[in-house]
Design a protein around this motif. Structure first.
Motif, short mmCIF file in Angstrom:
data_model
loop_
_atom_site.label_atom_id
_atom_site.label_comp_id
_atom_site.label_asym_id
_atom_site.label_seq_id
_atom_site.Cartn_x
_atom_site.Cartn_y
_atom_site.Cartn_z
N ASP A 66 -9.98 -1.29 1.19
CA ASP A 66 -10.94 -0.49 1.94
C ASP A 66 -12.37 -0.77 1.49
O ASP A 66 -13.29 -0.77 2.30
CB ASP A 66 -10.60 1.00 1.76
CG ASP A 66 -11.47 1.89 2.63
OD1 ASP A 66 -11.74 1.49 3.77
OD2 ASP A 66 -11.87 2.97 2.17
N THR A 67 -12.54 -1.02 0.19
CA THR A 67 -13.87 -1.28 -0.36
C THR A 67 -14.36 -2.69 -0.04
O THR A 67 -15.51 -2.89 0.35
CB THR A 67 -13.87 -1.07 -1.89
OG1 THR A 67 -13.41 0.25 -2.17
CG2 THR A 67 -15.26 -1.27 -2.47
N CYS A 86 0.80 -1.22 0.00
CA CYS A 86 0.00 0.00 0.00
C CYS A 86 0.84 1.27 0.00
O CYS A 86 0.28 2.37 -0.07
CB CYS A 86 -0.94 0.01 1.20
SG CYS A 86 -2.16 -1.31 1.19
N TYR A 128 -4.10 2.38 -4.97
CA TYR A 128 -5.07 1.50 -5.64
C TYR A 128 -5.30 0.23 -4.81
O TYR A 128 -6.43 -0.26 -4.70
CB TYR A 128 -4.57 1.12 -7.03
CG TYR A 128 -4.37 2.31 -7.95
CD1 TYR A 128 -5.41 3.21 -8.20
CD2 TYR A 128 -3.13 2.55 -8.56
CE1 TYR A 128 -5.23 4.30 -9.03
CE2 TYR A 128 -2.94 3.65 -9.40
CZ TYR A 128 -3.99 4.52 -9.63
OH TYR A 128 -3.81 5.61 -10.45
N TYR A 136 -11.03 5.00 -8.75
CA TYR A 136 -10.32 5.96 -7.91
C TYR A 136 -10.15 7.23 -8.74
O TYR A 136 -9.39 7.23 -9.72
CB TYR A 136 -8.96 5.43 -7.46
CG TYR A 136 -8.16 6.45 -6.65
CD1 TYR A 136 -8.43 6.64 -5.30
CD2 TYR A 136 -7.18 7.24 -7.26
CE1 TYR A 136 -7.74 7.59 -4.56
CE2 TYR A 136 -6.48 8.19 -6.53
CZ TYR A 136 -6.76 8.36 -5.18
OH TYR A 136 -6.08 9.31 -4.46
N THR A 170 -7.36 1.30 -1.77
CA THR A 170 -8.76 1.52 -2.13
C THR A 170 -9.50 0.20 -2.30
O THR A 170 -10.64 0.05 -1.86
CB THR A 170 -8.84 2.33 -3.45
OG1 THR A 170 -8.14 3.57 -3.28
CG2 THR A 170 -10.28 2.63 -3.84
#
Length: 520
Positions: free
Chosen positions: A382-383, A369, A376, A454, A379
């Protein structure tokens, strides 16, 4: 404003009841998220699922704390590095905010999405080096500056957790109280700025049309679980260290109320700054309003840089972010450590070594990360890591406790601890309202899923598949453990079922044919 309606509703019908449930579960059974399911062995997979989700969150959450630490170090200058376009990372198109006006945007672009300000370029080009990546397929190597910050964060977490609540209980006196002091200072200063009133007015204005959007309801539901910590095994882990007769009902009401009032008050601190930004750039509030990293690492720092004594305000703000982040991350890692250590005695006997292993493991995986394209990966995690999967895990937890262990028996456990049974409202929420609400939100979140993006970058199909793979990897543990447990119990079909859903301390009754769960 529209967000506050589902947020408060979900707090009352799901957040508070499930917060209370998890505190009571952990306190009565004195176990972590996995072994607490001795009350209904077939649901132990729910415990493993929430532990895995907490571990996934640790992979990327520590990176956000590392960004905060990097910003904190960068703030110790007379002129903050995100105030001008004269730095090595700035692009030729960088626009000085002092020269900015609405005509610069053009094409209806919102100010919050304008990526050529010094603050936006410092974040994306100076910190992330996102311009050196073409997408999630082109990550590059970890940035050494962020690697050092991440290492410092992991070391702090390790030494905060290595002796369990003996150390973490002392650390939270700082990490939990300092943010309140800072928030109060930022709020008082924020409301004195020009344009602050317009920002606060926009915050409190309710646009009822937004309530028709499913995303508002899903976001409110997810935010409730994130802010309260329900479903991550954190509450069960910490409650397991409580005294047996501790009043966890009072704790649940006080903590969840204070938490959500804090969130509400934080909105004033944020929107007063957004109002100030809109006033300075002569744009609408909705043009500067954003969420997530864009708010915390671009807009707020930019606003701070325009204030007198900007270095002081930047240092104060990022110390607050750092302490908040460490506090949250400690909870998640404690859930993993306590949950597995209670289940495997060898891990409990070598807790310090196990804590080091978890900390070092999260550090290694978090390196993905902090590469050029790391945002990316973050993200994606996190999703998918704790979205639908955490809602599913809490749904199964509510069903396991309310329908299989039984609300009446659970109420008797609470009476043993505190001398009184939960009221009718709590019992109805546990058995009907909360599970129905959770089922609805899980279904809606799956139906309304949109391919991951993103900003202007659209993730490839294979990245979305990996994301769903991550989400399913935790959810699949629930049915997988049900099958495993059923196949490993001896006896007839009915006896196997009885052993699976009867508390372990009553298994001798199953042999006698006296199964409480089979009785109406």
């Amino acid at each position: 404003g529209a967000f506050l309606i589902p947020y408060i509703l979900f707090l009352i019908i799901a957040g508070m009841p499930l917060f209370y449930m998890e505190l009571a579960l952990g306190q009565y059974n004195r176990e972590g998220a996995a072994t607490v399911w001795k009350i209904c062995p077939v649901f132990k997979g729910v415990g493993y699922a929430v532990i895995l989700i907490a571990l996934y969150v640790g992979f990327y959450y520590n990176v956000i704390i590392a960004w905060s630490l990097y910003y904190l170090f960068s703030s110790f200058t007379f002129e903050l590095p995100w105030t001008n376009c004269d730095n090595s990372w700035n692009s030729p198109n960088c626009t000085d905010p002092k020269l900015f006006n609405a005509s610069v945007l053009g094409n209806g672009t919102k100010y919050s999405k304008y990526k050529l300000t010094p603050a936006a370029e410092f974040y994306e080009r100076g910190v992330l080096h996102l311009h050196e990546s073409r997408g999630i397929h082109d990550l590059g190597l970890p940035r050494w500056q962020l690697s050092l910050c991440l290492l410092v964060v992991v070391i702090i977490l390790f030494f905060s957790l290595w002796k369990g609540v003996k150390t973490s209980g002392k650390v939270v006196w700082i990490t939990a109280t300092l943010p309140y002091v800072v928030l109060f200072v930022l709020l008082i200063h924020g409301i004195t700025l020009p344009g602050a009133y317009n920002g606060i007015n926009a915050y409190l204005h309710i646009d009822f049309r937004r309530l028709k959007e499913a995303t508002v309801w899903i976001d409110a539901a997810t935010q409730i679980f994130y802010s309260l910590g329900a479903g991550f095994g954190v509450l069960i882990a910490f409650a397991s260290y409580n005294k047996f007769d501790n009043n966890c009902y009072r704790d649940a009401l006080l903590t969840s109320t204070i938490n959500c009032v804090t969130s509400f008050v934080s909105g004033f601190a944020i929107f007063s700054i957004l109002g100030y930004m809109a006033h300075e750039h002569k744009v609408k509030i909705e043009d500067v309003a954003t969420e997530g990293a864009g708010l915390v690492f671009i807009l707020y720092p930019e606003a701070i840089s325009t204030l007198s004594g900007s270095t002081f305000w930047a240092v104060v703000f990022f110390i607050m972010l750092l302490t908040l982040g460490i506090d949250s991350s400690m909870g998640g890692m404690e859930a993993v450590i306590t949950g597995l250590a209670d289940d495997f005695q060898i891990l409990k006997q070598h807790r310090k070594l196990f804590t080091f292993g978890v900390s070092f493991g999260t550090f290694l995986l978090a390196l993905f990360c902090i590469t050029n394209g790391g945002i990316y990966v973050l993200t994606l995690l996190d999703t998918f890591a704790a979205g639908t999967s955490i809602l599913f895990a809490v749904l199964m937890e509510a069903i396991g406790v309310s329908w299989f262990y039984g609300v009446d028996r659970f109420s008797e456990d609470i009476q043993q601890m505190m001398g009184f049974k939960p009221g009718l409202y709590w019992r109805l929420c546990w058995k009907f309202v909360s599970p129905a609400f959770l089922l609805f939100v899980v279904i809606v979140s799956i139906i309304n899923f949109k391919p991951l993006t993103y900003d202007d970058y659209t993730f490839p199909v294979w990245a979305n598949r990996i994301g769903w793979g991550i989400a399913l990897s935790s959810m699949i543990l629930v049915p997988a453990y049900i099958i495993y447990k059923f196949m490993n119990v001896r006896g007839t079909f009915k006896e196997r079922l009885a052993y699976c859903i009867t508390p372990e301390n009553e298994h001798q009754l199953v042999a006698q044919g006296n199964v409480r769960q089979f009785k109406v």
